[in-house]
Write a protein that holds these residues in place. Structure first.
Motif, short mmCIF file in Angstrom:
data_model
loop_
_atom_site.label_atom_id
_atom_site.label_comp_id
_atom_site.label_asym_id
_atom_site.label_seq_id
_atom_site.Cartn_x
_atom_site.Cartn_y
_atom_site.Cartn_z
N ILE A 110 79.95 62.21 50.86
CA ILE A 110 79.09 63.12 51.62
C ILE A 110 78.31 62.32 52.65
O ILE A 110 77.60 61.37 52.32
CB ILE A 110 78.11 63.86 50.69
CG1 ILE A 110 78.89 64.75 49.70
CG2 ILE A 110 77.15 64.72 51.51
CD1 ILE A 110 78.01 65.42 48.66
N LEU A 111 78.48 62.71 53.91
CA LEU A 111 77.72 62.15 55.02
C LEU A 111 76.82 63.25 55.57
O LEU A 111 77.08 64.44 55.37
CB LEU A 111 78.65 61.65 56.13
CG LEU A 111 79.83 60.75 55.70
CD1 LEU A 111 80.67 60.39 56.91
CD2 LEU A 111 79.33 59.51 54.99
N ILE A 112 75.76 62.87 56.29
CA ILE A 112 74.84 63.87 56.80
C ILE A 112 74.54 63.63 58.28
O ILE A 112 74.70 62.52 58.78
CB ILE A 112 73.52 63.90 56.01
CG1 ILE A 112 72.67 62.66 56.29
CG2 ILE A 112 73.78 64.04 54.51
CD1 ILE A 112 71.25 62.76 55.76
N THR A 113 74.13 64.70 58.94
CA THR A 113 73.66 64.58 60.32
C THR A 113 72.20 65.00 60.41
O THR A 113 71.66 65.66 59.51
CB THR A 113 74.48 65.45 61.30
OG1 THR A 113 74.02 66.81 61.26
CG2 THR A 113 75.97 65.38 61.00
N THR A 114 71.60 64.62 61.53
CA THR A 114 70.19 64.93 61.78
C THR A 114 70.00 66.29 62.43
O THR A 114 68.85 66.65 62.73
CB THR A 114 69.58 63.86 62.70
OG1 THR A 114 70.22 63.92 63.99
CG2 THR A 114 69.73 62.47 62.12
N SER A 115 71.07 67.03 62.66
CA SER A 115 70.99 68.26 63.45
C SER A 115 69.90 69.19 62.94
O SER A 115 69.80 69.49 61.75
CB SER A 115 72.33 68.99 63.42
OG SER A 115 72.67 69.37 62.10
#
Length: 317
Positions: free
Chosen positions: A250-255
């Protein structure tokens, strides 16, 4: 630093009805601006990128797309139509634009085939799917054919928010809690946890699932997932602690979460190499998102990792 962003949306002609219930809740002038920006690939979009130091964006059909289509064959046809439309628009600015496929998850084998076509023939960088399909979640075994294709192609799968099949009772009489304010994060975070606890990452250990909006809040509960799952496993067996799938799968973005405190916390939980910059254009401000990253209390190497280098590695740019 030339930033790369990849929760950046467009509208396929003829798909407007899928988003109508969401757009109808937005003030008329704001909706007009959103519609204009969703339909633009050449002028305003590129100019905004230039002003804010964004070298490249990976575009995705705005939600819910074909996940909102009840007819299976129509979903298949429209997914292909949308993907071909996007490929034509990208070709006009190949150095600045790239694409995510949309997939007709109503037909998992066809969805897997469409992903392969989009990656191999159209040069797309992965897929963005807008949540469940009519209440069916992707930990179910019929979707293993899709996860197998995601893994073999070595491309990310972006799980984007959508409305719940049924609104939770606790939201009754509080419509402000539905949608992006709270309900979408609950729905999408829960879907991601279904994938984790449903063993998808054990069956397909190399897949990369991307969650926006600082991971829908999940990274900040990694410790608790381990603690409470150990106490109440309910017959579920995993190969690793729940927290260990964050970063590896699982990776995440700052959006949509322009908070320096949240960013520092996410880096602490996930590692800087697993946090990536994005905007959520045109629903969020590119200017605000760019300033957020540019002024974050990070050293230059970490800022570049989050703003660009992680995306270069993930998408093989």
């Amino acid at each position: 630093m030339g930033k790369i962003a990849f929760e950046e949306h467009f509208m396929t002609p003829g798909f407007e009805a899928y988003s109508s219930s969401f757009i109808s809740l937005i003030e008329a002038e704001t909706a007009r601006v959103l519609t204009r920006r969703l339909n633009d690939f050449d002028d305003e979009r590129i100019a905004i990128m230039d002003r804010n130091g964004i070298d490249k964006v990976i575009l995705s059909q705005t939600g819910p797309g074909v996940q909102g289509e009840p007819d299976v064959q129509t979903a298949i046809d429209r997914a292909r139509q949308s993907n071909d439309f996007l490929a034509e628009r990208i070709a006009r600015h190949g150095d600045r634009l790239a694409g995510f496929a949309i997939l007709p998850m109503q037909a998992p084998e066809t969805a897997a085939e469409e992903l392969e076509r989009c990656v191999r023939d159209l040069g797309f960088k992965g897929a963005m799917v807008h949540g469940h399909t009519d209440g069916v979640y992707y930990d179910a075994r019929q979707f293993d054919v899709v996860w197998d294709k995601v893994q073999s192609l070595d491309v990310p799968f972006y799980l984007h928010p959508t409305n719940a099949k049924q609104d939770p009772f606790c939201f009754a009489d509080h419509p402000e809690l539905l949608g992006a304010t709270w309900g979408w994060g609950v729905e999408t975070g829960s879907h991601a946890l279904r994938l984790l606890f449903g063993g998808v990452f054990d069956r397909f250990p190399d897949i990369k699932l991307v969650l926006g909006h600082m991971g829908e809040g999940l990274p900040f509960l990694r410790w608790r997932f381990d603690s409470r799952f150990e106490a109440y496993p309910c017959g579920v067996t995993l190969k690793r602690k729940p927290s260990e799938y964050f970063g590896s799968n699982i990776l995440i973005t700052t959006s949509g979460v322009c908070s320096h405190h949240a960013l520092i916390g996410a880096i602490g939980e996930m590692g800087a190499e697993n946090v990536l910059f994005s905007v959520d254009y045109p629903y969020e401000s590119t200017e605000l998102a760019a300033e957020f990253l540019d002024t974050a209390p990070l050293d230059d190497a970490t800022r570049q990792m989050i703003g660009r280098d992680n995306a270069v590695r993930l998408f093989k740019l």
